[in-house]
Write a protein that holds these residues in place. Structure first.
Motif, mmCIF file in Angstrom:
data_model
loop_
_atom_site.group_PDB
_atom_site.id
_atom_site.type_symbol
_atom_site.label_atom_id
_atom_site.label_comp_id
_atom_site.label_asym_id
_atom_site.label_seq_id
_atom_site.Cartn_x
_atom_site.Cartn_y
_atom_site.Cartn_z
ATOM 1 N N ASP A 81 0.784 -1.237 0.106
ATOM 2 C CA ASP A 81 0.103 -0.047 0.066
ATOM 3 C C ASP A 81 0.781 1.147 -0.047
ATOM 4 N N LYS A 82 0.166 2.344 -0.383
ATOM 5 C CA LYS A 82 1.139 3.714 -0.451
ATOM 6 C C LYS A 82 1.612 4.176 0.877
ATOM 7 N N ALA A 83 1.071 3.826 1.769
ATOM 8 C CA ALA A 83 1.487 4.161 3.333
ATOM 9 C C ALA A 83 3.034 3.369 3.713
ATOM 10 N N GLU A 84 2.916 2.044 3.168
ATOM 11 C CA GLU A 84 4.048 1.369 3.457
ATOM 12 C C GLU A 84 5.183 1.837 2.520
ATOM 13 N N VAL A 85 5.090 2.260 1.354
ATOM 14 C CA VAL A 85 5.989 2.819 0.439
ATOM 15 C C VAL A 85 6.626 4.244 1.044
ATOM 16 N N ARG A 91 12.346 6.371 5.551
ATOM 17 C CA ARG A 91 13.403 5.852 6.212
ATOM 18 C C ARG A 91 14.690 5.733 5.533
ATOM 19 N N MET A 92 14.795 5.980 4.135
ATOM 20 C CA MET A 92 15.837 5.844 3.607
ATOM 21 C C MET A 92 16.811 6.974 3.547
ATOM 22 N N PRO A 93 18.225 6.780 3.587
ATOM 23 C CA PRO A 93 19.165 7.744 3.827
ATOM 24 C C PRO A 93 18.972 8.959 2.293
ATOM 25 N N TYR A 94 19.126 10.166 2.514
ATOM 26 C CA TYR A 94 19.103 10.973 1.330
ATOM 27 C C TYR A 94 19.686 10.394 -0.073
ATOM 28 N N GLN A 95 20.900 10.239 0.362
ATOM 29 C CA GLN A 95 22.092 9.956 -0.784
ATOM 30 C C GLN A 95 22.177 8.482 -0.803
ATOM 31 N N ASP A 101 18.311 -0.835 -11.025
ATOM 32 C CA ASP A 101 17.647 0.266 -11.984
ATOM 33 C C ASP A 101 18.513 1.380 -12.167
ATOM 34 N N ARG A 102 19.468 1.672 -11.254
ATOM 35 C CA ARG A 102 20.439 2.942 -11.441
ATOM 36 C C ARG A 102 19.469 4.172 -10.932
ATOM 37 N N ILE A 103 18.528 3.965 -10.143
ATOM 38 C CA ILE A 103 17.797 5.141 -9.515
ATOM 39 C C ILE A 103 18.224 5.376 -8.239
ATOM 40 N N THR A 104 18.681 6.576 -7.685
ATOM 41 C CA THR A 104 18.753 6.759 -6.464
ATOM 42 C C THR A 104 17.747 7.308 -5.725
ATOM 43 N N TYR A 105 17.696 7.383 -4.581
ATOM 44 C CA TYR A 105 16.364 7.908 -3.742
ATOM 45 C C TYR A 105 16.147 9.445 -3.965
ATOM 46 N N ALA A 106 17.582 10.066 -4.217
ATOM 47 C CA ALA A 106 17.369 11.511 -4.488
ATOM 48 C C ALA A 106 16.664 11.903 -5.899
ATOM 49 N N SER A 107 16.721 10.747 -6.592
ATOM 50 C CA SER A 107 16.275 11.138 -7.922
ATOM 51 C C SER A 107 14.662 11.530 -8.007
#
Length: 107
Positions: A81-85, A91-95, A101-107
């Motif tokens: 669900d959306k809330a889990e995502v 909780r993920m670090p910014y960088q 998939d070569r996608i970072t969280y900052a993307s």
């Protein structure tokens, strides 16, 4: 010896803080390529045995596939669900390092 090694590590840290991408590129260029020394037939046998449905023990270790498939089937079948995502992303670090998939969280 040891002091030279410590200075070299401190230099790498300094270069990384200054320009991480340039530092990692330089390290990769200087590094000797690593090659797996395990013979290909041994690797193939390991994965064939690991993913087989038999429950025999290979080399003293229970086969990977026997318990792994049972443990993940239920998890993979659950709805996300959306809330889990949203919670996970917060909780993920910014960088974060990119995944396959070569996608970072900052993307």
């Amino acid at each position: 010896g040891r002091q030279r090694h410590i200075r070299a590590l401190a230099d790498i840290q300094k270069r990384y803080r200054s320009n991480a991408k340039k530092c990692m590129t330089q390290i990769r260029k200087e590094a000797e390529p690593l090659r797996c020394t395990i013979p290909v037939p041994d690797v193939e046998r390991h994965f064939r045995d690991s993913y087989s449905t038999s429950s025999h023990i290979v080399g003293g270790v229970p086969p990977f596939g026997a318990w792994h498939r049972r443990a993940t089937v239920d998890v993979l079948g659950q709805e996300i669900d959306k809330a889990e995502v949203s919670r996970t992303l917060k909780r993920m670090p910014y960088q974060s390092a990119p995944g396959p998939d070569r996608i970072t969280y900052a993307s």
